[in-house]
Design a protein around this motif. Structure first.
Motif, PDB file in Angstrom:
ATOM      1  N   GLU A  37       0.850  -1.185   0.000  1.00 31.12           N
ATOM      2  CA  GLU A  37       0.000   0.000   0.000  1.00 31.12           C
ATOM      3  C   GLU A  37       0.886   1.235   0.000  1.00 31.12           C
ATOM      4  O   GLU A  37       2.004   1.203   0.497  1.00 31.12           O
ATOM      5  CB  GLU A  37      -0.878   0.020   1.254  1.00 31.12           C
ATOM      6  CG  GLU A  37      -1.813  -1.146   1.333  1.00 31.12           C
ATOM      7  CD  GLU A  37      -2.654  -1.153   2.588  1.00 31.12           C
ATOM      8  OE1 GLU A  37      -3.524  -2.026   2.679  1.00 31.12           O
ATOM      9  OE2 GLU A  37      -2.457  -0.295   3.475  1.00 31.12           O
ATOM     10  N   ARG A  38       0.352   2.288  -0.556  1.00 32.79           N
ATOM     11  CA  ARG A  38       1.062   3.564  -0.542  1.00 32.79           C
ATOM     12  C   ARG A  38       0.096   4.593   0.022  1.00 32.79           C
ATOM     13  O   ARG A  38      -1.041   4.713  -0.444  1.00 32.79           O
ATOM     14  CB  ARG A  38       1.512   3.940  -1.952  1.00 32.79           C
ATOM     15  CG  ARG A  38       2.390   5.168  -2.009  1.00 32.79           C
ATOM     16  CD  ARG A  38       3.104   5.236  -3.378  1.00 32.79           C
ATOM     17  NE  ARG A  38       3.671   6.534  -3.624  1.00 32.79           N
ATOM     18  CZ  ARG A  38       4.799   6.995  -3.092  1.00 32.79           C
ATOM     19  NH1 ARG A  38       5.487   6.241  -2.268  1.00 32.79           N
ATOM     20  NH2 ARG A  38       5.235   8.202  -3.363  1.00 32.79           N
ATOM     21  N   THR A  74       4.912  10.331   2.291  1.00 32.16           N
ATOM     22  CA  THR A  74       4.146   9.319   1.582  1.00 32.16           C
ATOM     23  C   THR A  74       5.080   8.179   1.210  1.00 32.16           C
ATOM     24  O   THR A  74       6.155   8.410   0.647  1.00 32.16           O
ATOM     25  CB  THR A  74       3.497   9.899   0.306  1.00 32.16           C
ATOM     26  OG1 THR A  74       2.665  11.002   0.678  1.00 32.16           O
ATOM     27  CG2 THR A  74       2.671   8.858  -0.415  1.00 32.16           C
ATOM     28  N   GLY A  75       4.679   6.960   1.534  1.00 30.69           N
ATOM     29  CA  GLY A  75       5.542   5.829   1.233  1.00 30.69           C
ATOM     30  C   GLY A  75       4.788   4.521   1.155  1.00 30.69           C
ATOM     31  O   GLY A  75       3.575   4.461   1.341  1.00 30.69           O
ATOM     32  N   TYR A  76       5.549   3.480   0.860  1.00 33.51           N
ATOM     33  CA  TYR A  76       4.995   2.130   0.755  1.00 33.51           C
ATOM     34  C   TYR A  76       4.951   1.478   2.132  1.00 33.51           C
ATOM     35  O   TYR A  76       5.844   1.670   2.950  1.00 33.51           O
ATOM     36  CB  TYR A  76       5.853   1.276  -0.176  1.00 33.51           C
ATOM     37  CG  TYR A  76       5.698   1.661  -1.616  1.00 33.51           C
ATOM     38  CD1 TYR A  76       4.633   1.173  -2.372  1.00 33.51           C
ATOM     39  CD2 TYR A  76       6.607   2.514  -2.228  1.00 33.51           C
ATOM     40  CE1 TYR A  76       4.481   1.536  -3.699  1.00 33.51           C
ATOM     41  CE2 TYR A  76       6.468   2.881  -3.550  1.00 33.51           C
ATOM     42  CZ  TYR A  76       5.399   2.389  -4.283  1.00 33.51           C
ATOM     43  OH  TYR A  76       5.256   2.743  -5.595  1.00 33.51           O
ATOM     44  N   GLU A  77       3.903   0.691   2.338  1.00 30.42           N
ATOM     45  CA  GLU A  77       3.704   0.006   3.603  1.00 30.42           C
ATOM     46  C   GLU A  77       3.026  -1.331   3.363  1.00 30.42           C
ATOM     47  O   GLU A  77       2.487  -1.576   2.284  1.00 30.42           O
ATOM     48  CB  GLU A  77       2.788   0.825   4.532  1.00 30.42           C
ATOM     49  CG  GLU A  77       3.310   2.178   4.901  1.00 30.42           C
ATOM     50  CD  GLU A  77       2.384   2.931   5.841  1.00 30.42           C
ATOM     51  OE1 GLU A  77       1.205   2.522   5.993  1.00 30.42           O
ATOM     52  OE2 GLU A  77       2.829   3.922   6.432  1.00 30.42           O
ATOM     53  N   LEU A  78       3.018  -2.144   4.395  1.00 30.54           N
ATOM     54  CA  LEU A  78       2.205  -3.347   4.406  1.00 30.54           C
ATOM     55  C   LEU A  78       0.776  -2.974   4.756  1.00 30.54           C
ATOM     56  O   LEU A  78       0.526  -1.932   5.366  1.00 30.54           O
ATOM     57  CB  LEU A  78       2.722  -4.322   5.474  1.00 30.54           C
ATOM     58  CG  LEU A  78       4.135  -4.844   5.316  1.00 30.54           C
ATOM     59  CD1 LEU A  78       4.516  -5.699   6.519  1.00 30.54           C
ATOM     60  CD2 LEU A  78       4.285  -5.624   4.026  1.00 30.54           C
ATOM     61  N   CYS A  79      -0.145  -3.829   4.433  1.00 31.29           N
ATOM     62  CA  CYS A  79      -1.515  -3.675   4.917  1.00 31.29           C
ATOM     63  C   CYS A  79      -1.472  -3.821   6.428  1.00 31.29           C
ATOM     64  O   CYS A  79      -0.820  -4.727   6.957  1.00 31.29           O
ATOM     65  CB  CYS A  79      -2.392  -4.762   4.298  1.00 31.29           C
ATOM     66  SG  CYS A  79      -4.039  -4.828   5.011  1.00 31.29           S
ATOM     67  N   ALA A  80      -2.145  -2.924   7.135  1.00 32.28           N
ATOM     68  CA  ALA A  80      -2.095  -2.950   8.599  1.00 32.28           C
ATOM     69  C   ALA A  80      -3.354  -2.323   9.176  1.00 32.28           C
ATOM     70  O   ALA A  80      -4.073  -1.603   8.486  1.00 32.28           O
ATOM     71  CB  ALA A  80      -0.862  -2.192   9.087  1.00 32.28           C
ATOM     72  N   GLY A  81      -3.584  -2.596  10.453  1.00 35.28           N
ATOM     73  CA  GLY A  81      -4.736  -1.993  11.101  1.00 35.28           C
ATOM     74  C   GLY A  81      -4.852  -2.407  12.554  1.00 35.28           C
ATOM     75  O   GLY A  81      -3.946  -3.010  13.125  1.00 35.28           O
ATOM     76  N   VAL A  82      -5.992  -2.100  13.124  1.00 36.01           N
ATOM     77  CA  VAL A  82      -6.272  -2.302  14.549  1.00 36.01           C
ATOM     78  C   VAL A  82      -7.083  -3.583  14.737  1.00 36.01           C
ATOM     79  O   VAL A  82      -7.980  -3.876  13.952  1.00 36.01           O
ATOM     80  CB  VAL A  82      -7.068  -1.097  15.097  1.00 36.01           C
ATOM     81  CG1 VAL A  82      -7.570  -1.345  16.503  1.00 36.01           C
ATOM     82  CG2 VAL A  82      -6.221   0.156  15.048  1.00 36.01           C
ATOM     83  N   CYS A  83      -6.777  -4.309  15.793  1.00 39.39           N
ATOM     84  CA  CYS A  83      -7.620  -5.431  16.217  1.00 39.39           C
ATOM     85  C   CYS A  83      -8.859  -4.845  16.885  1.00 39.39           C
ATOM     86  O   CYS A  83      -8.739  -4.152  17.896  1.00 39.39           O
ATOM     87  CB  CYS A  83      -6.891  -6.328  17.204  1.00 39.39           C
ATOM     88  SG  CYS A  83      -5.560  -7.298  16.520  1.00 39.39           S
ATOM     89  N   GLU A  84      -9.992  -5.105  16.320  1.00 44.73           N
ATOM     90  CA  GLU A  84     -11.237  -4.636  16.922  1.00 44.73           C
ATOM     91  C   GLU A  84     -11.533  -5.458  18.174  1.00 44.73           C
ATOM     92  O   GLU A  84     -11.086  -6.598  18.305  1.00 44.73           O
ATOM     93  CB  GLU A  84     -12.390  -4.774  15.923  1.00 44.73           C
ATOM     94  CG  GLU A  84     -12.219  -3.960  14.648  1.00 44.73           C
ATOM     95  CD  GLU A  84     -12.275  -2.452  14.866  1.00 44.73           C
ATOM     96  OE1 GLU A  84     -12.816  -2.023  15.906  1.00 44.73           O
ATOM     97  OE2 GLU A  84     -11.780  -1.717  13.997  1.00 44.73           O
TER      98      GLU A  84
END
Length: 184
Positions: free
Chosen positions: A63-64, A73-83
């Protein structure tokens, strides 16, 4: 190796702010040597997840996006919060689907790390998903602005070795993956 955990005694805690994305408290603590620290600040967060996702064709799903803290602005892994109530694997699958529209494949737990063991309460659970495929478009929240990119092993290696992946919680699992698979 020493087994003494040297745990601090919490004498008093006070919440300074409790918001959905920021909870901070000030602890008064006693160290094992008896010293009292009147102001030790702790940030409470839910656990996080990230995913090294690789398509059936062998491309890395990256992802960017813009990150306001660094104004970069850069490239990253898909990431997020544990609901709340979600298992980390469920969270990782959900985040991959929502942010990229990709799903499926074989999933394995890669590692569990901390952004800052000194002042943050949460962990980041990292997964590797191989053989993922696009099943829909993105399902972004209105505050998300993410573009999806398929990158080759060589392109991701160049990002890593060129210091272009700045988020430590994403660089660490990528470095580990590249080392374990002899891709460096």
């Amino acid at each position: 190796m020493e087994n003494d955990d040297r745990k601090w005694e919490i004498l008093q805690s006070e919440y300074l702010i409790k918001r959905p994305w920021l909870t901070a408290r000030r602890d008064r603590v006693r160290l094992p040597n008896g010293v009292i620290n009147d102001e030790y600040y702790v940030l409470e967060y839910p656990d996080w997840v990230n995913v090294i996702a690789i398509t059936k064709e062998g491309d890395f799903l990256m992802e960017r996006q813009y990150r306001h803290g660094l104004q970069w602005t850069g490239y990253e892994l898909c990431a997020g919060v544990c609901e709340a109530g979600e298992d980390p694997l469920e969270s990782a699958r959900r985040e991959l689907y929502e942010e990229t529209g990709y799903a499926g494949g074989e999933w394995v737990k890669h590692m569990t790390i901390s952004a800052n063991t000194s002042t943050m309460t949460n962990l980041c659970h990292c997964f590797v998903a191989t053989g993922v495929e696009r099943v829909s478009g993105q399902h972004l929240e209105e505050t998300e602005d993410i573009s999806v990119h398929l990158l080759s092993v060589d392109e991701v290696r160049r990002l890593l070795t060129g210091n272009e992946i700045r988020q430590a919680l994403m660089a660490a699992p990528l470095w580990k993956y590249f080392a374990e698979h002899h891709l460096l």
